[in-house]
Design a protein around this motif. Structure first.
Motif, short mmCIF file in Angstrom:
data_model
loop_
_atom_site.label_atom_id
_atom_site.label_comp_id
_atom_site.label_asym_id
_atom_site.label_seq_id
_atom_site.Cartn_x
_atom_site.Cartn_y
_atom_site.Cartn_z
N TYR A 81 13.02 77.80 47.67
CA TYR A 81 13.21 79.20 47.28
C TYR A 81 11.86 79.82 46.93
O TYR A 81 11.56 80.97 47.31
CB TYR A 81 14.17 79.19 46.09
CG TYR A 81 14.78 80.48 45.60
CD1 TYR A 81 14.38 81.74 46.05
CD2 TYR A 81 15.77 80.43 44.62
CE1 TYR A 81 14.97 82.89 45.56
CE2 TYR A 81 16.36 81.59 44.11
CZ TYR A 81 15.96 82.81 44.58
OH TYR A 81 16.53 83.94 44.07
N ARG A 82 11.02 79.09 46.21
CA ARG A 82 9.68 79.60 45.86
C ARG A 82 8.89 79.98 47.11
O ARG A 82 8.22 81.02 47.15
CB ARG A 82 8.90 78.54 45.09
CG ARG A 82 9.46 78.18 43.75
CD ARG A 82 8.74 76.95 43.18
NE ARG A 82 9.52 76.36 42.10
CZ ARG A 82 9.51 75.09 41.79
NH1 ARG A 82 8.73 74.24 42.47
NH2 ARG A 82 10.25 74.64 40.79
N ALA B 248 3.91 78.51 35.18
CA ALA B 248 4.51 77.98 36.42
C ALA B 248 4.81 76.49 36.27
O ALA B 248 5.88 76.02 36.67
CB ALA B 248 3.59 78.23 37.61
N SER C 72 15.27 74.97 44.68
CA SER C 72 14.41 75.93 43.99
C SER C 72 12.98 75.85 44.51
O SER C 72 12.26 76.86 44.54
CB SER C 72 14.45 75.71 42.47
OG SER C 72 14.08 74.40 42.14
N SER C 73 12.55 74.66 44.93
CA SER C 73 11.20 74.53 45.49
C SER C 73 11.06 75.31 46.79
O SER C 73 10.06 76.00 47.01
CB SER C 73 10.88 73.05 45.73
OG SER C 73 10.86 72.33 44.52
N LEU D 17 1.94 77.02 47.55
CA LEU D 17 1.67 78.34 46.98
C LEU D 17 0.18 78.55 46.75
O LEU D 17 -0.36 79.64 47.02
CB LEU D 17 2.44 78.51 45.67
CG LEU D 17 3.96 78.61 45.79
CD1 LEU D 17 4.62 78.53 44.42
CD2 LEU D 17 4.38 79.89 46.51
N ALA E 245 8.09 74.27 37.00
CA ALA E 245 8.10 73.42 38.19
C ALA E 245 7.82 71.95 37.89
O ALA E 245 8.23 71.08 38.66
CB ALA E 245 7.06 73.93 39.20
N PRO F 270 13.72 81.33 40.82
CA PRO F 270 14.62 80.24 41.24
C PRO F 270 15.20 79.46 40.07
O PRO F 270 16.35 79.01 40.13
CB PRO F 270 13.73 79.37 42.13
CG PRO F 270 12.70 80.30 42.66
CD PRO F 270 12.42 81.21 41.51
N ILE G 190 7.20 83.55 40.72
CA ILE G 190 7.75 82.88 41.91
C ILE G 190 8.49 81.61 41.50
O ILE G 190 9.48 81.23 42.14
CB ILE G 190 6.61 82.58 42.92
CG1 ILE G 190 6.07 83.89 43.50
CG2 ILE G 190 7.10 81.66 44.03
CD1 ILE G 190 4.80 83.72 44.32
N CYS G 191 8.04 80.98 40.43
CA CYS G 191 8.74 79.80 39.91
C CYS G 191 9.91 80.18 39.02
O CYS G 191 10.94 79.50 39.00
CB CYS G 191 7.77 78.91 39.14
SG CYS G 191 6.50 78.12 40.16
N SER H 244 5.73 72.37 46.67
CA SER H 244 5.75 73.83 46.62
C SER H 244 4.55 74.44 45.91
O SER H 244 3.99 75.44 46.38
CB SER H 244 7.05 74.31 45.97
OG SER H 244 7.13 73.92 44.61
#
Length: 212
Positions: free
Chosen positions: A17-18, A99, A14-15, A73, A103, A169, A165-166, A69
């Motif tokens: 993916y962001r 976020a 997922s990190s 970002l 995360a 995922p 964005i977080c 991540s």
């Protein structure tokens, strides 16, 4: 000649993916360097030289080698005028809180190495039970935070930002582990809206999964 941007990536991370989403939103082309976490590539000497933590993502850009991540970002936001965060300090704080709730609260507990270690300790813990418990608990909090704010198309604005964005995922992981989203209508609606955008769709794990 512009230096090549390289993303050390695992398709289901997922990190990572962001970062794929962010790069797509910015229209930045990059070369993907797969790191197979299941096979243990992250513990190899080459990857540890890139990131001594043995994690993904690693982004090579602007002559730098960036890790973590959220830090990546923020760097992209600051250097590319990406608009991932609002201009107003109070709005930025709320966007970051959303976020971070994902995360820094959900993802670390549901990291595969954490979950596997918990299951290996014995007792009644299973991977599925661990994941569904903590994902559900975390999403309850995110839904609550969203419900306290204005009803906007995305987490904190009219365009996708850091929190979205977080979120996407994490929603992917929720579905993967069979967590029903019916109890989270606000975040599910926002995630669906974001997932329909080309930059998000192109970053989906199914689109970047290495050929078997």
């Amino acid at each position: 000649m512009t230096a090549t941007t390289t993303l050390h990536d695992y398709w289901r991370s997922s990190s990572a993916y962001r970062i794929r989403i962010a790069l797509n939103l910015l229209g930045l082309e990059y070369v993907a360097r797969p790191v197979d976490l299941v096979a243990g590539d992250q513990r190899g000497a080459d990857h540890l030289a890139a990131n001594p933590q043995g994690l993904v993502p690693v982004l090579e850009i602007d002559g730098l080698r960036l890790t973590q991540s959220l830090s990546i970002l923020e760097y992209l936001n600051e250097t590319r005028d990406a608009g991932f965060l609002p201009a107003n300090p109070a709005d930025r704080a709320r966007a970051r809180a959303l976020a971070h709730a994902i995360a820094m609260e959900i993802q670390p507990v549901c990291n595969l190495r954490v979950a596997r270690h918990a299951v290996a300790l014995g007792g009644n813990a299973t991977m599925e039970g661990w994941m569904t418990h903590f994902i559900t608990l975390g999403l309850e909090g995110v839904e609550g935070l969203l419900s306290q704010g204005p009803d906007l198309p995305f987490c904190h604005g009219t365009a996708p930002g850091l929190a979205d964005i977080c979120l996407v995922p994490q929603v992917y992981n929720a579905r993967r582990w069979g967590v029903a989203l019916d109890a989270f209508p606000r975040l599910a609606t926002i995630a669906a809206r974001a997932e329909a955008l080309p930059a998000f769709a192109a970053a989906h794990p199914d689109r970047v999964k290495p050929a078997s």
